[in-house]
Write a protein that holds these residues in place. Sequence first.
Motif, PDB file in Angstrom:
ATOM      1  N   TYR A  47       0.868  -1.153   0.150  1.00  0.00           N
ATOM      2  CA  TYR A  47       0.034   0.002   0.063  1.00  0.00           C
ATOM      3  C   TYR A  47       0.924   1.215  -0.182  1.00  0.00           C
ATOM      4  O   TYR A  47       2.095   1.201   0.553  1.00  0.00           O
ATOM      5  CB  TYR A  47      -0.875   0.084   1.123  1.00  0.00           C
ATOM      6  CG  TYR A  47      -0.421  -0.178   2.588  1.00  0.00           C
ATOM      7  CD1 TYR A  47      -0.021   1.082   3.365  1.00  0.00           C
ATOM      8  CD2 TYR A  47      -0.146  -1.202   2.990  1.00  0.00           C
ATOM      9  CE1 TYR A  47       0.894   0.759   4.364  1.00  0.00           C
ATOM     10  CE2 TYR A  47       0.475  -1.413   4.397  1.00  0.00           C
ATOM     11  CZ  TYR A  47       1.074  -0.219   5.202  1.00  0.00           C
ATOM     12  OH  TYR A  47       1.583  -0.321   6.411  1.00  0.00           O
ATOM     13  N   LEU A 104      -2.608  -1.423  -2.968  1.00  0.00           N
ATOM     14  CA  LEU A 104      -3.800  -0.323  -2.806  1.00  0.00           C
ATOM     15  C   LEU A 104      -2.678   1.117  -3.018  1.00  0.00           C
ATOM     16  O   LEU A 104      -2.023   1.386  -2.253  1.00  0.00           O
ATOM     17  CB  LEU A 104      -4.288  -0.171  -1.559  1.00  0.00           C
ATOM     18  CG  LEU A 104      -5.322   0.824  -1.043  1.00  0.00           C
ATOM     19  CD1 LEU A 104      -6.531   0.930  -2.017  1.00  0.00           C
ATOM     20  CD2 LEU A 104      -5.808   0.770   0.501  1.00  0.00           C
ATOM     21  N   TYR A 147      -9.536   5.000  -4.239  1.00  0.00           N
ATOM     22  CA  TYR A 147      -8.472   4.686  -5.135  1.00  0.00           C
ATOM     23  C   TYR A 147      -8.849   4.696  -6.847  1.00  0.00           C
ATOM     24  O   TYR A 147     -10.062   4.796  -7.004  1.00  0.00           O
ATOM     25  CB  TYR A 147      -8.056   3.361  -4.566  1.00  0.00           C
ATOM     26  CG  TYR A 147      -8.892   2.069  -4.926  1.00  0.00           C
ATOM     27  CD1 TYR A 147      -9.123   1.328  -6.262  1.00  0.00           C
ATOM     28  CD2 TYR A 147      -9.918   1.880  -4.043  1.00  0.00           C
ATOM     29  CE1 TYR A 147     -10.070   0.429  -6.348  1.00  0.00           C
ATOM     30  CE2 TYR A 147     -10.727   0.802  -4.033  1.00  0.00           C
ATOM     31  CZ  TYR A 147     -10.946   0.111  -5.223  1.00  0.00           C
ATOM     32  OH  TYR A 147     -11.882  -0.799  -5.349  1.00  0.00           O
ATOM     33  N   TRP A 178      -4.862  -5.863 -12.292  1.00  0.00           N
ATOM     34  CA  TRP A 178      -4.753  -5.116 -10.703  1.00  0.00           C
ATOM     35  C   TRP A 178      -6.152  -4.925 -10.128  1.00  0.00           C
ATOM     36  O   TRP A 178      -6.988  -4.371 -10.826  1.00  0.00           O
ATOM     37  CB  TRP A 178      -4.119  -3.681 -11.065  1.00  0.00           C
ATOM     38  CG  TRP A 178      -3.951  -2.692 -10.046  1.00  0.00           C
ATOM     39  CD1 TRP A 178      -3.507  -3.105  -8.701  1.00  0.00           C
ATOM     40  CD2 TRP A 178      -3.807  -1.555 -10.031  1.00  0.00           C
ATOM     41  NE1 TRP A 178      -3.221  -1.976  -8.009  1.00  0.00           N
ATOM     42  CE2 TRP A 178      -3.411  -1.130  -8.902  1.00  0.00           C
ATOM     43  CE3 TRP A 178      -4.027  -0.320 -11.071  1.00  0.00           C
ATOM     44  CZ2 TRP A 178      -3.201   0.308  -8.264  1.00  0.00           C
ATOM     45  CZ3 TRP A 178      -3.667   0.845 -10.626  1.00  0.00           C
ATOM     46  CH2 TRP A 178      -3.335   1.412  -9.363  1.00  0.00           C
ATOM     47  N   PRO A 215      -7.200  -3.727  -6.892  1.00  0.00           N
ATOM     48  CA  PRO A 215      -6.524  -3.281  -5.348  1.00  0.00           C
ATOM     49  C   PRO A 215      -7.467  -3.575  -4.162  1.00  0.00           C
ATOM     50  O   PRO A 215      -8.674  -3.739  -4.251  1.00  0.00           O
ATOM     51  CB  PRO A 215      -6.576  -1.556  -5.696  1.00  0.00           C
ATOM     52  CG  PRO A 215      -6.690  -1.329  -6.858  1.00  0.00           C
ATOM     53  CD  PRO A 215      -7.199  -2.558  -7.448  1.00  0.00           C
TER      54      PRO A 215
END
Length: 187
Positions: free
Chosen positions: A45, A68, A146, A167, A169
């Motif tokens: 993250y 993230l 995000y 991807w 997150p």
Amino acid sequence: MFQLYEENKAINLIAIQSKGGEVNKGLDLGSFIYSNVPHVRVDSYCLSSCANYVFTAGNVKYVSRNSLIAFRGGATSESTENDTFLEQRPILKRKILIDKYKSYRKKLIIREKEFFDFIGVQQRITTIGESNNFLPSWEAQYVGWYYTKGSLSRLGVKEIVVNGGKWEPMESLNELKFFRIREEDVF
């Protein structure tokens, strides 16, 4: 990190895991990375100032499948945290603190704008999630947001390499929850 780089200028990647920090320190690190270290890697993250200034500064950004990269505001954000802080101070000190904060914030807004202009990313990346369009998310106790890869690209954040597949997150970190901003949400 600055000293380590001075000792070994061959460093070309920084791996980071951070919940964020003071804006000026984030801008210092982001500016340094943009000028000296072309690659940024986030395996877990990168939140707040880390997302705003460090992640965006990398020429190539490497993320793991569940990394993230979450935003929580920037220099142009309106914050109630400062109001609460000021209300707890004696009346005589409030005016001095308000004047100091206004001066600090004015300089910070200019510095942040110059940074984003320099790296070619839209400054509004730090505030889109605060707009009224996302009010239901804030009422649901989210603390930030995000972006998808496509929405980041629209804002000027390009060259994202995903290690380990697509991807996706993580949407929370401990007790902190984040909402997603899709490409079509960035107008």
